[in-house]
Design a protein around this motif. Structure first.
Motif, PDB file in Angstrom:
ATOM      1  N   GLN A 139       0.826  -1.209   0.000  1.00 29.66           N
ATOM      2  CA  GLN A 139       0.000   0.000   0.000  1.00 29.66           C
ATOM      3  C   GLN A 139       0.856   1.252   0.000  1.00 29.66           C
ATOM      4  OE1 GLN A 139      -3.467  -0.593  -0.009  1.00 29.66           O
ATOM      5  NE2 GLN A 139      -3.628   1.538  -0.665  1.00 29.66           N
ATOM      6  N   THR A 140       1.960   1.207   0.719  1.00 31.35           N
ATOM      7  CA  THR A 140       2.881   2.353   0.745  1.00 31.35           C
ATOM      8  C   THR A 140       3.454   2.605  -0.644  1.00 31.35           C
ATOM      9  OG1 THR A 140       3.468   1.965   3.063  1.00 31.35           O
ATOM     10  CG2 THR A 140       4.997   3.280   1.758  1.00 31.35           C
ATOM     11  N   LEU A 157       2.587  10.890   9.028  1.00 34.56           N
ATOM     12  CA  LEU A 157       2.500  11.399  10.392  1.00 34.56           C
ATOM     13  C   LEU A 157       1.638  10.492  11.267  1.00 34.56           C
ATOM     14  CD1 LEU A 157       2.055  15.224   9.675  1.00 34.56           C
ATOM     15  CD2 LEU A 157       4.074  14.123  10.660  1.00 34.56           C
ATOM     16  N   LEU A 158       0.502  10.064  10.748  1.00 34.63           N
ATOM     17  CA  LEU A 158      -0.404   9.220  11.524  1.00 34.63           C
ATOM     18  C   LEU A 158       0.221   7.863  11.833  1.00 34.63           C
ATOM     19  CD1 LEU A 158      -3.759  10.024   9.704  1.00 34.63           C
ATOM     20  CD2 LEU A 158      -3.232  10.526  12.102  1.00 34.63           C
ATOM     21  N   CYS A 222      -4.903   5.211   1.886  1.00 28.70           N
ATOM     22  CA  CYS A 222      -3.862   4.233   2.219  1.00 28.70           C
ATOM     23  C   CYS A 222      -3.703   4.042   3.723  1.00 28.70           C
ATOM     24  CB  CYS A 222      -2.539   4.659   1.593  1.00 28.70           C
ATOM     25  SG  CYS A 222      -2.597   4.684  -0.212  1.00 28.70           S
ATOM     26  N   TYR A 223      -3.905   5.094   4.492  1.00 29.43           N
ATOM     27  CA  TYR A 223      -3.751   4.956   5.941  1.00 29.43           C
ATOM     28  C   TYR A 223      -4.736   3.934   6.485  1.00 29.43           C
ATOM     29  CZ  TYR A 223      -4.095   5.914  10.908  1.00 29.43           C
ATOM     30  OH  TYR A 223      -4.145   5.759  12.273  1.00 29.43           O
ATOM     31  N   ARG A 224      -6.001   4.046   6.129  1.00 27.24           N
ATOM     32  CA  ARG A 224      -7.013   3.129   6.633  1.00 27.24           C
ATOM     33  C   ARG A 224      -6.787   1.716   6.090  1.00 27.24           C
ATOM     34  NH1 ARG A 224      -8.406   2.731  10.761  1.00 27.24           N
ATOM     35  NH2 ARG A 224     -10.089   1.332  10.141  1.00 27.24           N
ATOM     36  N   ALA A 225      -6.345   1.581   4.843  1.00 27.82           N
ATOM     37  CA  ALA A 225      -6.088   0.262   4.268  1.00 27.82           C
ATOM     38  C   ALA A 225      -4.991  -0.456   5.052  1.00 27.82           C
ATOM     39  CB  ALA A 225      -5.697   0.398   2.797  1.00 27.82           C
TER      40      ALA A 225
END
Length: 267
Positions: A139-140, A157-158, A222-225
């Protein structure tokens, strides 16, 4: 080592192991204090140790021949650095650099390789984490290719904030730019935009997150995935930890039902 315990808020992967297996691992673990910038291993190098962070945060980095690099994943108390140790070959898949100083457990690579193959429950835990980590890396990679710098910075950041106890990151814009594979000027512009919106406060070498919910709203998908992959891992680890207790509770009933009663024998 008596001051350390394999339970939250220490390393989650170790804490999820059955007690007898955790005790066996603990005899081969040693606590280490990792300084910022410490290189734990380099891509292609022979792994001598694996690291289970507790308060340290480790950046997994892919580096090119010209020195350019990009962060492909981040490891905190949810996992370990050095998955190549138990996957065969014994070589590091990427560089591993300590981004946030702190504590970790260290184990010799050959020890975890032996235990993983001798203890199926441990191998299942490690492979489950590896699957989540590979989802993180994939994903990254997609995020680097298809999303703008602003949402990428929010994601970054998250992800790092999730792996530490406080809401302040000690890192320069130049270092963030290197990890994202972009120009420093782009990070400066994105950070200023976040600061104007009241989401972060930035001073040289320090970023404080003021509005986490607002940062999540500005983030790309992408963060949630990536977080869903780790949430699934935690659910699986919890289910595996409950399975032995459930079997123990059910065992007496199965033994009792297997014994024929006197009337049945008479018939």
């Amino acid at each position: 080592m008596s001051a350390y315990r394999l339970s939250p808020p220490n390393n989650e992967l170790l804490a999820s192991l059955p007690p007898e297996l955790a005790a066996e691992l603990q005899s081969r673990l040693e606590p280490v204090d990792l300084g910022a910038g410490t290189v734990l291993h380099e891509a292609g190098g022979v792994l001598r140790h694996v690291y289970f962070p507790t308060t340290a945060v480790v950046s997994l980095v892919s580096t090119l021949q010209d020195g350019a690099c990009a962060e492909v994943a981040v490891v905190g108390r949810e996992g370990l650095a050095g998955i190549g140790a138990f996957m065969g070959g014994g070589q590091a898949l990427s560089d591993a650099v300590v981004l946030r100083p702190g504590l970790a457990w260290r184990m010799r690579a050959r020890d975890i390789a032996e235990l993983a193959h001798e203890r199926p429950p441990l191998m299942r835990q490690l492979l489950g984490y590896t699957r989540a980590l590979f989802a993180h890396m994939a994903q990254t990679s997609a995020c680097h290719c298809h999303h703008g710098l602003y949402p990428q910075l929010c994601r970054w950041l998250l992800q790092h904030l999730d792996r530490q106890a406080d809401d302040e990151l000690k890192i320069t814009q130049e270092r963030i730019a290197g990890l994202l594979g972009v120009r420093r000027e782009g990070v400066t512009a994105a950070a200023l935009q976040l600061q104007r919106q009241g989401l972060i406060r930035y001073s040289r070498g320090r970023i404080q997150v003021l509005d986490r919910r607002g940062l999540e709203q500005q983030c790309c998908e992408c963060y949630r995935a990536i977080e869903r992959a780790y949430e699934q891992l935690r659910s699986e680890l919890a289910a595996q930890a409950d399975a032995p207790a459930a079997r123990d509770r059910a065992a007496p009933r199965r033994r009792e039902s297997a014994v024929p009663c006197a009337d049945e024998e008479a018939r």
